[in-house]
Design a protein around this motif. Structure first.
Motif, short mmCIF file in Angstrom:
data_model
loop_
_atom_site.label_atom_id
_atom_site.label_comp_id
_atom_site.label_asym_id
_atom_site.label_seq_id
_atom_site.Cartn_x
_atom_site.Cartn_y
_atom_site.Cartn_z
N UNK A 50 0.84 -1.20 0.00
CA UNK A 50 0.00 0.00 0.00
C UNK A 50 0.88 1.25 0.00
N UNK A 51 0.25 2.36 -0.33
CA UNK A 51 0.93 3.64 -0.41
C UNK A 51 0.03 4.66 0.29
N UNK A 52 0.59 5.44 1.20
CA UNK A 52 -0.15 6.49 1.89
C UNK A 52 0.21 7.82 1.26
N UNK A 53 -0.80 8.61 0.88
CA UNK A 53 -0.55 9.92 0.30
C UNK A 53 -1.12 11.00 1.22
N UNK A 54 -0.41 12.12 1.30
CA UNK A 54 -0.82 13.26 2.11
C UNK A 54 -0.83 14.48 1.21
N UNK A 55 -1.99 15.12 1.10
CA UNK A 55 -2.08 16.32 0.27
C UNK A 55 -2.79 17.42 1.04
N UNK A 56 -2.51 18.65 0.64
CA UNK A 56 -3.16 19.78 1.26
C UNK A 56 -2.34 20.48 2.32
N UNK A 57 -1.11 20.02 2.54
CA UNK A 57 -0.25 20.71 3.51
C UNK A 57 0.17 22.04 2.90
N UNK A 58 0.09 23.09 3.69
CA UNK A 58 0.39 24.44 3.22
C UNK A 58 1.81 24.52 2.68
N UNK A 59 2.01 25.41 1.70
CA UNK A 59 3.34 25.60 1.12
C UNK A 59 4.30 26.28 2.09
N UNK A 60 3.79 26.74 3.23
CA UNK A 60 4.65 27.35 4.24
C UNK A 60 5.56 26.33 4.90
N UNK A 61 5.22 25.07 4.79
CA UNK A 61 6.00 24.00 5.41
C UNK A 61 6.86 23.31 4.39
N UNK A 62 8.05 22.88 4.80
CA UNK A 62 8.97 22.16 3.93
C UNK A 62 8.57 20.68 3.92
N UNK A 120 2.15 16.75 -8.27
CA UNK A 120 0.95 16.30 -8.97
C UNK A 120 0.35 17.48 -9.72
N UNK A 121 -0.11 17.23 -10.95
CA UNK A 121 -0.61 18.33 -11.77
C UNK A 121 -1.86 18.98 -11.19
N UNK A 122 -2.72 18.18 -10.57
CA UNK A 122 -3.99 18.70 -10.05
C UNK A 122 -3.90 19.13 -8.58
N UNK A 173 2.78 14.22 -0.66
CA UNK A 173 3.74 13.34 0.03
C UNK A 173 3.27 11.90 -0.14
N UNK A 174 4.18 11.03 -0.55
CA UNK A 174 3.88 9.60 -0.67
C UNK A 174 4.78 8.83 0.28
N UNK A 175 4.17 7.94 1.07
CA UNK A 175 4.91 7.13 2.04
C UNK A 175 4.49 5.69 1.86
#
Length: 115
Positions: free
Chosen positions: A45-57, A78-80, A85-87
């Protein structure tokens, strides 16, 4: 030769405090953070995290995830959805508890998807 040596770098450092200090409002997230799981092949499996603000590295976050959760990970553009982040593995609960622990986002701004 002198008999003793001084070691001065034994203090603990919070790697995310710098990012939290740079963001006004105490490091609060404006939009939702989505944590999803994707099935690969077999039991993988692959866990993805999206939506973290660009203020964070995000690369620093991935580096920490890899060490703390003993898995591999990367940041994918990702284009959209922008940077995602993929873990490897099912790390949904680990990532959510970590984001709450460092107060990157409140509980109502983190949405966990999956099975």
């Amino acid at each position: 030769m002198s008999g003793g040596s001084n070691i001065l770098n034994l203090t603990t450092v919070d790697a995310f405090q710098e990012a939290l200090n740079d963001v006004e409002g105490g490091g609060r997230q404006e939009s939702l953070i989505h944590i999803r799981i994707q099935q690969r092949n077999g039991r993988k499996t692959l866990t993805t995290v999206q939506g973290i603000s660009d203020d964070y590295d995000k690369k620093k976050l991935v580096k920490f995830f890899k060490k703390k959760f003993n898995c591999n990970g990367t940041v994918v553009d990702h284009s959209e959805h922008g940077e995602v982040i993929q873990v490897q593995g099912d790390q949904r609960n680990n990532i959510k508890s970590f984001l709450l622990e460092i107060k990157l986002a409140p509980d109502d701004k983190i949405k966990v998807h999956g099975f």
